[in-house]
Design a protein around this motif. Structure first.
Motif: not given
Lengths: 385, 138
Positions: A130-131, A249-250, A253, B43
């Protein structure tokens, strides 16, 4: 906007001892704190029908507390996957659930073996998904490292200094000295702060909060019921939760956050004060989320206690001392009392508004602010007696 | 990966072209095919207009230091003990996006806000290249 002004109240608080090694399970910590809040309100398990918590998979879920306390039938039991940003949100959530008719008396808690068990600052897996794939490969991993990036930007924009950060640390420790449950009570000076080990520039060790084994809990009910219970009700005047655009995103981040010299607080301020019907000048005591010294400065600015860029001078001038215009973190905060992820700030606000804070009592405290969050998202409440 | 022993990116459907570009020493970022906004991190949809249409464009590789930290206490200790002190920065590319990176070829205490920097590709092993940045020569 929050439209439940004064309709819900905190009727009980509970907490465990705060230590570096509890030697008991997180479940037991949660049960002790929740049992304490229930007893403080003068209630029995049969009266409790809701439980709300938040955690990072480092705790036990709400259903475990419902089971452990022997609740005859929890009608509302839910967990947020969240950090300190949710420490006020769980209280708001409880009031919302009662308003909706889902429950009548709800326990809210945070429990963790944050030092001897799962340590939030510890690290991440080698495969960065993910990020995290854009951050961890550069050795940008821990929350102190995340927040230091924001602090630096504030220093760049406004000339905020390490000595100004230190003023927050010294103030919290001075308050903790009056608090029997605080983990760190020996006084520190600004020189101690400056001499403390550099962890991640611009943060010294004394800019960074504690790690704690412990738990806190509060009992939320309607204002009407609270008036029939054992303690002086503490009413939820106003509340707000949120952040700005691109919250990430969390929690770590913030790559697309517009400006790292301010945080979530700026975006919730208008709703918070409008929902409470008061302004910053009306606050008698403020328990402000202090995972790092710097986050206090940023929230003071964002919530309108001072202008952007003036937070450093604000804390340095002594305004946040116990005898200053805005006593802040009267329990010692996350920096010196304990790291119960911000729920200990709510417990402290309740004790101040009940006049039960002992040696650390702020005379005549009638309105308290609590906040929870440091980066892109968070929440706050205005409480009154 | 085992020899390198540090966190490595796990490329996904959105990021694979970015990391492949790094292998080829090209700093690729997405540009929206509808509104033209550039974005990072990668993205599938444009965060500004929602369009899925996009091109991968080669960034100039030049930018400025937006903010930075100097890590002096290693976390996790066993992984980074030999690397401290090191600099992590948010670099704002000339194209307008910010990305996390390390600043190399620079004393950590010579960092300055808005310092001009340029990309330098670090081939850390046979499968991974990390874009890092160094001060732009005067």
């Amino acid at each position: 906007m929050w439209r439940l002004r004064d309709k819900y109240a905190i009727a009980g608080v509970g907490y465990t001892a705060f230590s570096a090694r509890s030697s008991v399970t997180v479940r037991d910590l949660a049960l002790e704190a929740c049992g304490g809040a229930m007893a403080d309100a003068g209630l029995m398990p049969a009266d409790i029908d809701g439980v709300v918590s938040f955690h990072f998979n480092d705790s036990v879920p709400a259903m475990a507390v419902a089971t452990g306390l022997g609740l005859p039938g929890a009608r509302y039991a839910i967990d947020y996957q969240a950090g300190g940003n949710a420490a006020n949100l769980i209280v708001q959530t409880a009031a919302m659930a009662i308003e909706a008719g889902l429950a009548t008396n709800i326990l809210c808690y945070r429990a963790m073996n944050g030092r001897s068990g799962f340590r939030l600052g510890g690290g991440r897996e080698l495969a960065a998904h993910g990020v995290t794939q854009y951050t961890a490969p550069y050795g940008w991993i821990s929350y102190p490292q995340a927040m230091a990036m924001w602090c630096r930007r504030h220093m760049i924009e406004y000339g905020t200094t390490s000595e100004q950060l230190g003023a927050v640390a010294v103030t919290c420790r001075r308050n903790a000295a009056l608090n029997d449950r605080a983990m760190q009570r020996q006084p520190i000076t600004l020189d101690d702060h400056q001499a403390s080990r550099m962890i991640v520039e611009p943060f010294h060790l004394l800019d960074i909060c504690l790690e704690t084994d412990g738990a806190c809990a509060v009992l939320v009910t309607s204002a009407e019921r609270a008036r029939d219970l054992a303690r002086t009700p503490v009413y939820i005047m106003g509340a707000a939760y949120g952040g700005g655009p691109n919250q990430g995103d969390d929690l770590f981040d913030a790559m697309r956050w517009p400006d790292h010299s301010h945080n979530y607080a700026r975006y919730i301020a208008d709703d918070l004060w409008a929902s409470a019907g008061i302004g910053p000048d009306d606050v008698d005591v403020a328990e402000i989320y202090d995972c790092f010294t710097y986050s206090v400065i940023m929230q003071l600015e964002g919530l309108g206690f001072c202008a952007p860029g003036e937070g450093g001078a604000f804390v340095q001038a002594g305004r946040i001392d116990r005898d200053g215009a805005l006593p802040v973190n009267t329990h010692g905060g996350l920096l010196s009392e304990a790291y119960i992820h911000g729920l200990n700030h709510v417990v402290e606000a309740v004790e101040q508004l009940r006049g039960q804070a002992g040696a650390r009592q702020v005379d005549g405290a009638e309105i308290a602010l609590t906040t929870a969050g440091a980066m892109t998202c968070g929440g706050a409440m205005v409480l009154r007696n | 990966m085992t020899a390198y022993g540090k966190p490595v990116p796990a490329p996904d459907a959105d990021s694979a072209p970015y990391w492949q570009g790094c292998r080829e020493h090209r700093l690729l970022i997405q540009k929206c095919g509808a509104c033209g906004a550039v974005r990072f991190p990668p993205a599938s949809l444009c965060p500004d207009c929602g369009s899925a249409a996009h091109d991968w464009i080669a960034a100039s590789g030049r930018g400025r230091v937006y903010s930075w930290i100097v890590v002096t206490y290693p976390v996790p200790k066993d992984i980074y003990a030999g690397d401290v002190p090191y600099v992590v920065a948010l670099v704002e590319l000339d194209e307008g996006v910010r990305l996390p990176t390390n600043i190399v070829e620079c004393d950590p205490h010579d960092l300055m806000a808005d310092m001009p920097v340029e990309v330098v590709f670090d081939d850390v092993d046979d499968t991974l290249t990390l874009p890092k940045f160094r001060p732009l020569p005067d």
